[in-house]
Design an enzyme around this catalytic site. Sequence first.
Site, PDB file in Angstrom:
ATOM      1  N   SER A 299       0.859  -1.192   0.000  1.00 32.13           N
ATOM      2  CA  SER A 299       0.000   0.000   0.000  1.00 32.13           C
ATOM      3  C   SER A 299       0.890   1.236   0.000  1.00 32.13           C
ATOM      4  O   SER A 299       2.080   1.154   0.340  1.00 32.13           O
ATOM      5  CB  SER A 299      -0.834  -0.009   1.284  1.00 32.13           C
ATOM      6  OG  SER A 299      -1.555   1.190   1.427  1.00 32.13           O
TER       7      SER A 299
ATOM      8  N   TYR B 167      -1.546  -0.859  10.698  1.00 33.92           N
ATOM      9  CA  TYR B 167      -1.769  -1.218   9.282  1.00 33.92           C
ATOM     10  C   TYR B 167      -0.501  -0.936   8.480  1.00 33.92           C
ATOM     11  O   TYR B 167      -0.037  -1.786   7.715  1.00 33.92           O
ATOM     12  CB  TYR B 167      -2.960  -0.429   8.730  1.00 33.92           C
ATOM     13  CG  TYR B 167      -3.266  -0.715   7.276  1.00 33.92           C
ATOM     14  CD1 TYR B 167      -3.775  -1.947   6.880  1.00 33.92           C
ATOM     15  CD2 TYR B 167      -3.059   0.257   6.287  1.00 33.92           C
ATOM     16  CE1 TYR B 167      -4.066  -2.210   5.540  1.00 33.92           C
ATOM     17  CE2 TYR B 167      -3.349   0.006   4.951  1.00 33.92           C
ATOM     18  CZ  TYR B 167      -3.846  -1.230   4.584  1.00 33.92           C
ATOM     19  OH  TYR B 167      -4.135  -1.491   3.258  1.00 33.92           O
TER      20      TYR B 167
HETATM   21  N1  NAP Z   1      -8.717  -0.240  -1.054  1.00 31.90           N
HETATM   22  C1  NAP Z   1      -7.615   0.482  -0.877  1.00 31.90           C
HETATM   23  O1  NAP Z   1      -7.663   1.733  -0.835  1.00 31.90           O
HETATM   24  C2  NAP Z   1      -6.287  -0.196  -0.732  1.00 31.90           C
HETATM   25  C3  NAP Z   1      -5.136   0.606  -0.759  1.00 31.90           C
HETATM   26  C4  NAP Z   1      -3.905  -0.003  -0.592  1.00 31.90           C
HETATM   27  C5  NAP Z   1      -3.816  -1.357  -0.414  1.00 31.90           C
HETATM   28  N2  NAP Z   1      -4.943  -2.132  -0.387  1.00 31.90           N
HETATM   29  C6  NAP Z   1      -4.802  -3.573  -0.162  1.00 31.90           C
HETATM   30  O2  NAP Z   1      -5.449  -4.268  -1.201  1.00 31.90           O
HETATM   31  C7  NAP Z   1      -5.810  -5.572  -0.745  1.00 31.90           C
HETATM   32  C8  NAP Z   1      -7.259  -5.864  -1.157  1.00 31.90           C
HETATM   33  O3  NAP Z   1      -8.125  -5.005  -0.471  1.00 31.90           O
HETATM   34  P1  NAP Z   1      -9.426  -4.354  -1.125  1.00 31.90           P
HETATM   35  O4  NAP Z   1      -9.236  -2.894  -1.119  1.00 31.90           O
HETATM   36  O5  NAP Z   1      -9.779  -5.029  -2.371  1.00 31.90           O
HETATM   37  O6  NAP Z   1     -10.496  -4.643   0.041  1.00 31.90           O
HETATM   38  P2  NAP Z   1     -11.734  -5.627   0.150  1.00 31.90           P
HETATM   39  O7  NAP Z   1     -12.703  -5.371  -0.950  1.00 31.90           O
HETATM   40  O8  NAP Z   1     -12.210  -5.511   1.552  1.00 31.90           O
HETATM   41  O9  NAP Z   1     -11.087  -7.062  -0.093  1.00 31.90           O
HETATM   42  C9  NAP Z   1     -10.359  -7.744   0.899  1.00 31.90           C
HETATM   43  C10 NAP Z   1     -10.333  -9.206   0.550  1.00 31.90           C
HETATM   44  O10 NAP Z   1      -9.567  -9.904   1.542  1.00 31.90           O
HETATM   45  C11 NAP Z   1     -10.253 -11.070   1.907  1.00 31.90           C
HETATM   46  N3  NAP Z   1      -9.901 -11.496   3.259  1.00 31.90           N
HETATM   47  C12 NAP Z   1      -9.949 -10.797   4.408  1.00 31.90           C
HETATM   48  N4  NAP Z   1      -9.584 -11.569   5.440  1.00 31.90           N
HETATM   49  C13 NAP Z   1      -9.295 -12.793   4.918  1.00 31.90           C
HETATM   50  C14 NAP Z   1      -8.855 -14.016   5.465  1.00 31.90           C
HETATM   51  N5  NAP Z   1      -8.624 -14.176   6.779  1.00 31.90           N
HETATM   52  N6  NAP Z   1      -8.643 -15.068   4.629  1.00 31.90           N
HETATM   53  C15 NAP Z   1      -8.869 -14.943   3.314  1.00 31.90           C
HETATM   54  N7  NAP Z   1      -9.271 -13.803   2.742  1.00 31.90           N
HETATM   55  C16 NAP Z   1      -9.483 -12.752   3.524  1.00 31.90           C
HETATM   56  C17 NAP Z   1     -11.748 -10.699   1.801  1.00 31.90           C
HETATM   57  O11 NAP Z   1     -12.524 -11.872   1.550  1.00 31.90           O
HETATM   58  P3  NAP Z   1     -13.412 -12.669   2.615  1.00 31.90           P
HETATM   59  O12 NAP Z   1     -13.950 -11.674   3.596  1.00 31.90           O
HETATM   60  O13 NAP Z   1     -14.469 -13.303   1.757  1.00 31.90           O
HETATM   61  O14 NAP Z   1     -12.487 -13.680   3.214  1.00 31.90           O
HETATM   62  C18 NAP Z   1     -11.738  -9.825   0.559  1.00 31.90           C
HETATM   63  O15 NAP Z   1     -11.867 -10.623  -0.604  1.00 31.90           O
HETATM   64  C19 NAP Z   1      -5.580  -5.570   0.771  1.00 31.90           C
HETATM   65  O16 NAP Z   1      -4.369  -6.228   1.041  1.00 31.90           O
HETATM   66  C20 NAP Z   1      -5.469  -4.091   1.097  1.00 31.90           C
HETATM   67  O17 NAP Z   1      -4.711  -3.859   2.258  1.00 31.90           O
HETATM   68  C21 NAP Z   1      -6.172  -1.582  -0.564  1.00 31.90           C
END
Ligand code: NAP
Length: 246
Positions: A139, A152
């Site tokens: 991130s 985080y």
């Molecule tokens: N959105 C942003 O602004 C942003 C910015 C920088 C980095 N990121 C990173 O991008 C990645 C994806 O996030 P996103 O933004 O797409 O958020 P999101 O829509 O909330 O997706 C998160 C995913 O992680 C899965 N997850 C959570 N806990 C889990 C577990 N214990 N085992 C397996 N799967 C798990 C969730 O699926 P289930 O709940 O179905 O398990 C969901 O599919 C993350 O690593 C996040 O830190 C996001």
Amino acid sequence: MSKKVAIITGASSGIGQATALELSKQGFRVMLAARREDRLKQLQSEVIRHGGEASYQVTDVTSFAEVEALAKATIEQFGQIDILVNNAGIMPLSFISSRKVDEWDRMVNVNIKGVLYGIGAVLPYMEEQKSGHIINISSVAGHKVMPTSSVYSGTKFAVRAITEGLRQEMKSGQNIRTTIICPGAVATELTHTISDENIIRNLQENYSDVQTLTGEDIAKAIAYAVSQPDHVDVSEIIIRPTEQAL
Ligand SMILES: NC(=O)c1ccc[n+]([C@@H]2O[C@H](COP(=O)([O-])OP(=O)(O)OC[C@H]3O[C@@H](n4cnc5c(N)ncnc54)[C@H](OP(=O)(O)O)[C@@H]3O)[C@@H](O)[C@H]2O)c1
């Protein structure tokens, strides 16, 4: 030559879901992993409807046994693992002084241990194949710390350190590449993991004038990294909304 195979964790929403669709469009066979089976099933159907190949395995990335089972199921289903997108993550932002110890534990377990377990599960297969590509989602918070992002950010700094260490370790003729992806603000369900209402309100205010990224924007960066020839290692990509200040 058989089509390449990509495992995507956190495929049930946001960046992971968009990445599965994009990689499948690019001709990859995809193995979808997360905990919510209904979402994985829907996504599998969508990929197949668009002419792609997909399978899924319900997986909690905080369990090494489950992540190993995911790698084994991928081999049984598709015969190879070419790409792992270690994307599953949570972001329950809070002040350290709020002592949300359960949230600290969960962040460390999902964001750091989950990434390590993914690497540990696929590496033996990639080493045997003498090829592979591990993409870890860090991130902008893996470069910068803000109040409420201490833990985080700590997990996302760790993801960058682990990925860079792996890159150096893999240098000698193993043909295993690594990429760190560092998104800025992407409109997904990630903020649903924040339990402090004030922090949610502040984030909404801070980003009200910013056109945030979409999961597809990040998926395209991942597709770029995996489409390079073997001698090119795209080591890190930072992608922000144009208007994001930090
Ligand atoms: N959105 C942003 O602004 C942003 C910015 C920088 C980095 N990121 C990173 O991008 C990645 C994806 O996030 P996103 O933004 O797409 O958020 P999101 O829509 O909330 O997706 C998160 C995913 O992680 C899965 N997850 C959570 N806990 C889990 C577990 N214990 N085992 C397996 N799967 C798990 C969730 O699926 P289930 O709940 O179905 O398990 C969901 O599919 C993350 O690593 C996040 O830190 C996001």
